[in-house]
Design a protein around this motif. Structure first.
Motif, PDB file in Angstrom:
ATOM      1  N   GLU A  28       1.007  -1.027   0.033  1.00 50.21           N
ATOM      2  CA  GLU A  28      -0.061   0.148   0.110  1.00 50.21           C
ATOM      3  C   GLU A  28       0.794   1.258  -0.078  1.00 50.21           C
ATOM      4  OE1 GLU A  28      -2.426  -0.163   3.312  1.00 50.21           O
ATOM      5  OE2 GLU A  28      -3.653  -1.822   2.639  1.00 50.21           O
ATOM      6  N   PHE A  29       0.278   2.222  -0.597  1.00 50.01           N
ATOM      7  CA  PHE A  29       1.252   3.595  -0.585  1.00 50.01           C
ATOM      8  C   PHE A  29       0.417   4.756   0.577  1.00 50.01           C
ATOM      9  CE2 PHE A  29       2.504   1.930  -4.571  1.00 50.01           C
ATOM     10  CZ  PHE A  29       3.699   2.335  -4.574  1.00 50.01           C
ATOM     11  N   LEU A  30       1.371   5.172   1.344  1.00 52.06           N
ATOM     12  CA  LEU A  30       0.805   6.089   2.137  1.00 52.06           C
ATOM     13  C   LEU A  30       1.440   7.594   2.154  1.00 52.06           C
ATOM     14  CD1 LEU A  30       0.854   3.897   5.407  1.00 52.06           C
ATOM     15  CD2 LEU A  30      -1.194   4.456   3.977  1.00 52.06           C
ATOM     16  N   ALA A  31       1.009   8.458   1.963  1.00 55.23           N
ATOM     17  CA  ALA A  31       1.521   9.902   1.821  1.00 55.23           C
ATOM     18  C   ALA A  31       2.256  10.263   3.203  1.00 55.23           C
ATOM     19  CB  ALA A  31       0.547  11.031   1.512  1.00 55.23           C
ATOM     20  N   VAL A  32       3.551  10.862   2.987  1.00 53.44           N
ATOM     21  CA  VAL A  32       4.358  11.470   4.139  1.00 53.44           C
ATOM     22  C   VAL A  32       4.061  12.819   4.147  1.00 53.44           C
ATOM     23  CG1 VAL A  32       6.661  11.213   5.046  1.00 53.44           C
ATOM     24  CG2 VAL A  32       5.984   9.311   3.894  1.00 53.44           C
ATOM     25  N   ARG A  38      13.542  18.541   5.857  1.00 51.56           N
ATOM     26  CA  ARG A  38      13.935  18.435   4.433  1.00 51.56           C
ATOM     27  C   ARG A  38      13.802  17.069   3.819  1.00 51.56           C
ATOM     28  NH1 ARG A  38      19.566  19.314   5.176  1.00 51.56           N
ATOM     29  NH2 ARG A  38      19.980  18.861   3.270  1.00 51.56           N
ATOM     30  N   GLY A  39      13.418  16.947   2.759  1.00 53.53           N
ATOM     31  CA  GLY A  39      13.202  15.488   2.146  1.00 53.53           C
ATOM     32  C   GLY A  39      14.382  14.940   2.050  1.00 53.53           C
ATOM     33  N   ASP A  40      15.426  15.356   1.769  1.00 57.73           N
ATOM     34  CA  ASP A  40      16.789  14.669   1.208  1.00 57.73           C
ATOM     35  C   ASP A  40      17.395  14.216   2.514  1.00 57.73           C
ATOM     36  OD1 ASP A  40      17.216  17.297   2.426  1.00 57.73           O
ATOM     37  OD2 ASP A  40      19.087  17.550   0.894  1.00 57.73           O
ATOM     38  N   ALA A  41      17.158  15.009   3.853  1.00 54.12           N
ATOM     39  CA  ALA A  41      17.498  14.725   4.972  1.00 54.12           C
ATOM     40  C   ALA A  41      16.693  13.442   5.434  1.00 54.12           C
ATOM     41  CB  ALA A  41      17.432  15.913   6.033  1.00 54.12           C
ATOM     42  N   ALA A  47      17.403   5.780   5.642  1.00 54.78           N
ATOM     43  CA  ALA A  47      18.493   4.851   4.981  1.00 54.78           C
ATOM     44  C   ALA A  47      19.577   4.320   5.903  1.00 54.78           C
ATOM     45  CB  ALA A  47      19.188   5.233   3.714  1.00 54.78           C
ATOM     46  N   GLY A  48      19.476   4.857   7.167  1.00 45.03           N
ATOM     47  CA  GLY A  48      20.424   4.684   8.125  1.00 45.03           C
ATOM     48  C   GLY A  48      21.774   5.530   8.123  1.00 45.03           C
ATOM     49  N   ALA A  49      21.691   6.463   7.567  1.00 53.01           N
ATOM     50  CA  ALA A  49      23.003   7.585   7.540  1.00 53.01           C
ATOM     51  C   ALA A  49      22.770   8.643   8.878  1.00 53.01           C
ATOM     52  CB  ALA A  49      22.931   8.408   6.315  1.00 53.01           C
ATOM     53  N   ALA A  50      23.681   9.100   9.195  1.00 56.20           N
ATOM     54  CA  ALA A  50      23.900  10.145  10.422  1.00 56.20           C
ATOM     55  C   ALA A  50      23.340  11.131   9.647  1.00 56.20           C
ATOM     56  CB  ALA A  50      25.290  10.143  10.811  1.00 56.20           C
ATOM     57  N   THR A  51      22.465  12.102  10.583  1.00 57.30           N
ATOM     58  CA  THR A  51      22.144  13.386  10.043  1.00 57.30           C
ATOM     59  C   THR A  51      22.409  14.379  11.216  1.00 57.30           C
ATOM     60  OG1 THR A  51      20.072  12.872  11.258  1.00 57.30           O
ATOM     61  CG2 THR A  51      20.269  12.431   9.044  1.00 57.30           C
ATOM     62  N   ALA A  52      22.262  15.784  10.872  1.00 59.24           N
ATOM     63  CA  ALA A  52      22.749  16.560  12.033  1.00 59.24           C
ATOM     64  C   ALA A  52      21.756  16.597  13.035  1.00 59.24           C
ATOM     65  CB  ALA A  52      22.567  17.909  11.128  1.00 59.24           C
ATOM     66  N   PRO A  53      22.150  16.554  14.131  1.00 59.57           N
ATOM     67  CA  PRO A  53      21.351  16.790  15.531  1.00 59.57           C
ATOM     68  C   PRO A  53      20.660  17.903  15.504  1.00 59.57           C
ATOM     69  CG  PRO A  53      23.885  17.205  16.329  1.00 59.57           C
ATOM     70  CD  PRO A  53      23.686  16.966  14.628  1.00 59.57           C
ATOM     71  N   GLY A  54      19.644  17.975  16.329  1.00 66.36           N
ATOM     72  CA  GLY A  54      18.878  19.343  16.518  1.00 66.36           C
ATOM     73  C   GLY A  54      17.799  19.550  15.661  1.00 66.36           C
ATOM     74  N   ASP A  55      17.455  18.775  14.677  1.00 66.41           N
ATOM     75  CA  ASP A  55      16.212  19.130  13.813  1.00 66.41           C
ATOM     76  C   ASP A  55      15.268  18.494  14.148  1.00 66.41           C
ATOM     77  OD1 ASP A  55      14.586  19.330  11.569  1.00 66.41           O
ATOM     78  OD2 ASP A  55      16.386  19.046   9.887  1.00 66.41           O
ATOM     79  N   ARG A  60      10.541  14.535  14.499  1.00 66.98           N
ATOM     80  CA  ARG A  60       9.123  14.248  14.671  1.00 66.98           C
ATOM     81  C   ARG A  60       8.648  13.119  13.639  1.00 66.98           C
ATOM     82  NH1 ARG A  60       4.926  15.255  12.124  1.00 66.98           N
ATOM     83  NH2 ARG A  60       5.791  16.515  10.595  1.00 66.98           N
ATOM     84  N   VAL A  61       9.483  13.538  12.295  1.00 69.74           N
ATOM     85  CA  VAL A  61       8.747  12.579  11.286  1.00 69.74           C
ATOM     86  C   VAL A  61       9.348  11.209  11.582  1.00 69.74           C
ATOM     87  CG1 VAL A  61       9.002  12.053   8.743  1.00 69.74           C
ATOM     88  CG2 VAL A  61       8.577  14.278   9.812  1.00 69.74           C
ATOM     89  N   VAL A  62      10.937  10.952  11.809  1.00 69.13           N
ATOM     90  CA  VAL A  62      11.427   9.757  12.176  1.00 69.13           C
ATOM     91  C   VAL A  62      10.675   9.057  13.307  1.00 69.13           C
ATOM     92  CG1 VAL A  62      13.460   8.625  12.755  1.00 69.13           C
ATOM     93  CG2 VAL A  62      13.715  10.358  11.115  1.00 69.13           C
TER      94      VAL A  62
END
Length: 284
Positions: A28-32, A38-41, A47-55, A60-62
Motif C-alpha cells: 500500500e502507498f501512504l503519503a508522508v 527536508r526531504g533529502d535529510a 536509509a540509516g545515515a547520520a544526520t545533523a542533530p537538533g532538527d 518528529r517524522v522519524v
C-alpha cells in the motif's frame, strides 16, 4: 552501533509534485507529511545515515516512522537455535530432498528416513518417531493419507516435539498447520474439519479410505515439489526462531491448499476440534 533504518519491504519514493510516499510491506502507498523537514535529510536518515542533530521536525517524522513499525535496527537473520536443529523428515523423497536442502541452508540439521506405509506394515508408534530425539518431525505423503497413519504423530506435541505434515490428493496438495504444543491443530483435527465442511463428506471419507481407481498417476513436478518444500521450510524456520506471523492467518491455525497445476496457494482457517465434540467416523 547500527542506526535504525527502514525495515525490509518498506520503501519511500519521491512522487513528482506530491512529496514523499511510503510503500508498505503489504504493497500500500501512504503519503508522508514532512512539514518543514527536508526531504533529502529524511531519506538519508531512513536509509540509516547520520544526520545533523537538533532538527526537531526531522526527529518528529522519524519518530512517526518508528511508531508505525517502519524502522528497525538493521536486517538481522535470526539464528536457528541449537536445541531445535534436529529435524526428522519422513516420506516422499521428491519433497524431503529439497526440504532438507532448505533446512540445511537455514541452519537446521535435517535427517531423512523412509516412512513405513506399505500394506501389512506395523503401524508407526510415537516412540518410533521420538527415536533420535528430534525437535520436529515432518511427514510428506505423495498421496492421500490412510486413516490412522498419522495418529501416533499427532501425539508428538505432547512430548514437546513439533509436528508438521503435507500430503497430496490428485492435483491438490495440503500443507497442514505446524503443531508444537498440546491444543494445536493435529491431522485428526484437519480431517474432521474437512469432513464437516463439505456436503461430500461420505465421498471424501471413501476416497481417503480407498481403494481408488485412476489412470496415469499424478507426478509432482520439480517446481511443485520445490514450492511445497519452501512452504514447509518457512513454517519450520518461523517456529524454530520464534519469528512473528506475517499478514494472513496465524501459522498454527492455517491449512494451505496448493493447486499443483497452477501452483496457486489458498489459505483456510482451521481450529482444533474440542475434546467434548465427537470425532466423525471414518465413513462420515
Amino acid at each position: 552501533m547500527s542506526r535504525r533504518q527502514l525495515v525490509p519491504g518498506v520503501e519511500v519514493v519521491a512522487v513528482p509534485g506530491r512529496g514523499l510516499a511510503v510503500r508498505t510491506a503489504d504493497g500500500e502507498f501512504l503519503a508522508v507529511r514532512t512539514a518543514d523537514a527536508r526531504g533529502d535529510a529524511l531519506l538519508a536518515r531512513l536509509a540509516g545515515a547520520a544526520t545533523a542533530p537538533g532538527d526537531e521536525e526531522l526527529g518528529r517524522v522519524v519518530r512517526a516512522f518508528e511508531e508505525a513499525g517502519y524502522l528497525a535496527d538493521g536486517p538481522r537473520q535470526p539464528a536457528w537455535p541449537a536445541a531445535r536443529r534436529n529435524i526428522r523428515l519422513l516420506g516422499a523423497p521428491v519433497i524431503t530432498g529439497p526440504l532438507a536442502a532448505h533446512l540445511t541452508a537455514l541452519g537446521a540439521d535435517p535427517h531423512t528416513a523412509p516412512a513405513a506405509t506399505a500394506p501389512g506394515t506395523p503401524p508407526v508408534e510415537t516412540a518410533d518417531l521420538l527415536d533420535g530425539d528430534p525437535a520436529a518431525v515432518v511427514w510428506c505423503a505423495d498421496g492421500p493419507v490412510p486413516g490412522g497413519l498419522w495418529d501416533a504423530a499427532d501425539r508428538l506435541p505432547e512430548h514437546g516435539v513439533a509436528w508438521l505434515r503435507c500430503h497430496r490428493e490428485g492435483w491438490q496438495a495440503y500443507v497442514e498447520p505446524l503443531a508444537a504444543a498440546p491444543g494445536d491443530v493435529t491431522s485428526a483435527d484437519v480431517r474432521a474439519r474437512r469432513l464437516a465442511a463439505t456436503p461430500a463428506h461420505r465421498e471424501l471419507a471413501a476416497y481417503w479410505r480407498g481403494p481408488r481407481t485412476s489412470g496415469a498417476p499424478v507426478r509432482l513436478t520439480v517446481p511443485a515439489a520445490a514450492l511445497l518444500a519452501a512452504l514447509l521450510a518457512d513454517d519450520l524456520s518461523r517456529w524454530a526462531t520464534g519469528a512473528p506471523d506475517e499478514a494472513g492467518l496465524p501459522a498454527r491455525r492455517r491449512l494451505r491448499s496448493v493447486d499443483l497445476r497452477t501452483l496457486t496457494v489458498t489459505e483456510h482457517p482451521v481450529l482444533p476440534v474440542p475434546d467434548v465434540a465427537p470425532m466423525p467416523g471414518k465413513d462420515g
